[in-house]
Write a protein that holds these residues in place. Sequence first.
Motif, PDB file in Angstrom:
ATOM      1  N   LEU A 228       1.032  -1.497   0.049  1.00 42.03           N
ATOM      2  CA  LEU A 228       0.154  -0.550   0.036  1.00 42.03           C
ATOM      3  C   LEU A 228       0.795   1.160   0.060  1.00 42.03           C
ATOM      4  O   LEU A 228       1.066   2.402  -0.459  1.00 42.03           O
ATOM      5  N   GLY A 229       2.028   1.356   1.000  1.00 39.46           N
ATOM      6  CA  GLY A 229       3.117   2.174   0.967  1.00 39.46           C
ATOM      7  C   GLY A 229       2.805   2.670  -0.852  1.00 39.46           C
ATOM      8  O   GLY A 229       3.233   3.322  -0.858  1.00 39.46           O
TER       9      GLY A 229
ATOM     10  N   PHE B  52      -5.362   8.823  -0.152  1.00 38.57           N
ATOM     11  CA  PHE B  52      -4.903   7.924  -0.075  1.00 38.57           C
ATOM     12  C   PHE B  52      -3.394   7.927  -0.175  1.00 38.57           C
ATOM     13  O   PHE B  52      -2.811   7.619  -0.065  1.00 38.57           O
ATOM     14  N   SER B  53      -3.260   8.731  -1.351  1.00 40.57           N
ATOM     15  CA  SER B  53      -1.791   8.628  -1.995  1.00 40.57           C
ATOM     16  C   SER B  53      -0.921  10.491  -1.129  1.00 40.57           C
ATOM     17  O   SER B  53       0.186  10.847  -1.281  1.00 40.57           O
TER      18      SER B  53
ATOM     19  N   MET C 238      13.929  12.191  10.657  1.00 42.96           N
ATOM     20  CA  MET C 238      13.266  11.854   9.605  1.00 42.96           C
ATOM     21  C   MET C 238      11.646  10.760  10.367  1.00 42.96           C
ATOM     22  O   MET C 238      12.053  10.073  11.116  1.00 42.96           O
ATOM     23  N   SER C 239      11.015  10.940   9.200  1.00 46.76           N
ATOM     24  CA  SER C 239       9.897   9.691   9.447  1.00 46.76           C
ATOM     25  C   SER C 239      10.857   8.202   9.845  1.00 46.76           C
ATOM     26  O   SER C 239      11.237   8.047   8.705  1.00 46.76           O
ATOM     27  N   ALA C 240      10.222   8.098  10.508  1.00 48.36           N
ATOM     28  CA  ALA C 240      10.082   6.295  10.319  1.00 48.36           C
ATOM     29  C   ALA C 240       9.560   5.950   9.064  1.00 48.36           C
ATOM     30  O   ALA C 240       9.985   4.282   9.608  1.00 48.36           O
ATOM     31  N   ALA C 241       8.618   6.103   8.627  1.00 52.13           N
ATOM     32  CA  ALA C 241       7.725   4.793   8.256  1.00 52.13           C
ATOM     33  C   ALA C 241       8.800   3.846   7.083  1.00 52.13           C
ATOM     34  O   ALA C 241       8.518   3.701   6.885  1.00 52.13           O
ATOM     35  N   PRO C 242       9.154   4.847   6.299  1.00 54.80           N
ATOM     36  CA  PRO C 242      10.122   3.994   5.772  1.00 54.80           C
ATOM     37  C   PRO C 242      10.809   2.591   6.332  1.00 54.80           C
ATOM     38  O   PRO C 242      11.348   1.312   5.408  1.00 54.80           O
TER      39      PRO C 242
ATOM     40  N   GLY D  36      10.006  -0.906   5.259  1.00 54.52           N
ATOM     41  CA  GLY D  36      11.351  -1.867   4.315  1.00 54.52           C
ATOM     42  C   GLY D  36      11.136  -3.103   5.470  1.00 54.52           C
ATOM     43  O   GLY D  36      11.158  -4.529   4.438  1.00 54.52           O
ATOM     44  N   LEU D  37      11.032  -2.931   6.438  1.00 60.17           N
ATOM     45  CA  LEU D  37      11.598  -4.079   7.490  1.00 60.17           C
ATOM     46  C   LEU D  37      10.301  -4.723   7.567  1.00 60.17           C
ATOM     47  O   LEU D  37      10.904  -5.775   7.436  1.00 60.17           O
ATOM     48  N   MET D  38       9.081  -4.765   7.230  1.00 61.19           N
ATOM     49  CA  MET D  38       7.783  -5.442   7.257  1.00 61.19           C
ATOM     50  C   MET D  38       8.173  -5.987   5.896  1.00 61.19           C
ATOM     51  O   MET D  38       7.211  -7.412   5.660  1.00 61.19           O
TER      52      MET D  38
END
Length: 99
Positions: free
Chosen positions: A25-26, A41-42, A65-69, A73-75
């Motif tokens: 989804l990301g 969504f985007s 910075m945002s930790a989302a990436p 990536g780990l997921m």
Amino acid sequence: MEKAIIKAKKMECWIGILFLIPPILGVLAFVLQLFDADTDFSMMCNLSSDWTTHYSYEQGGGGGMSAAPIYLGLMAISGAYLIKDSFYALFVKNEQNEK
């Protein structure tokens, strides 16, 4: 014993698929954002549009910075690892009538 192994592999595969859903989804949201799709969504409005906290430099704070990436990536890595040896188990039929 083999039934237990197949059941465990099926569960492992479903957990891997569950881990792969947010990274997919990301990536989809990122591609839509590249093509200037103005959808809710985007836009990913819960994530900051600034990757670094340059505003806090003026106040004497550090950058970030945002930790989302990193999390996505780990997921993706863990999901692919879980699926790699257990995907075949989804296609194994359970024999109910063993003699």
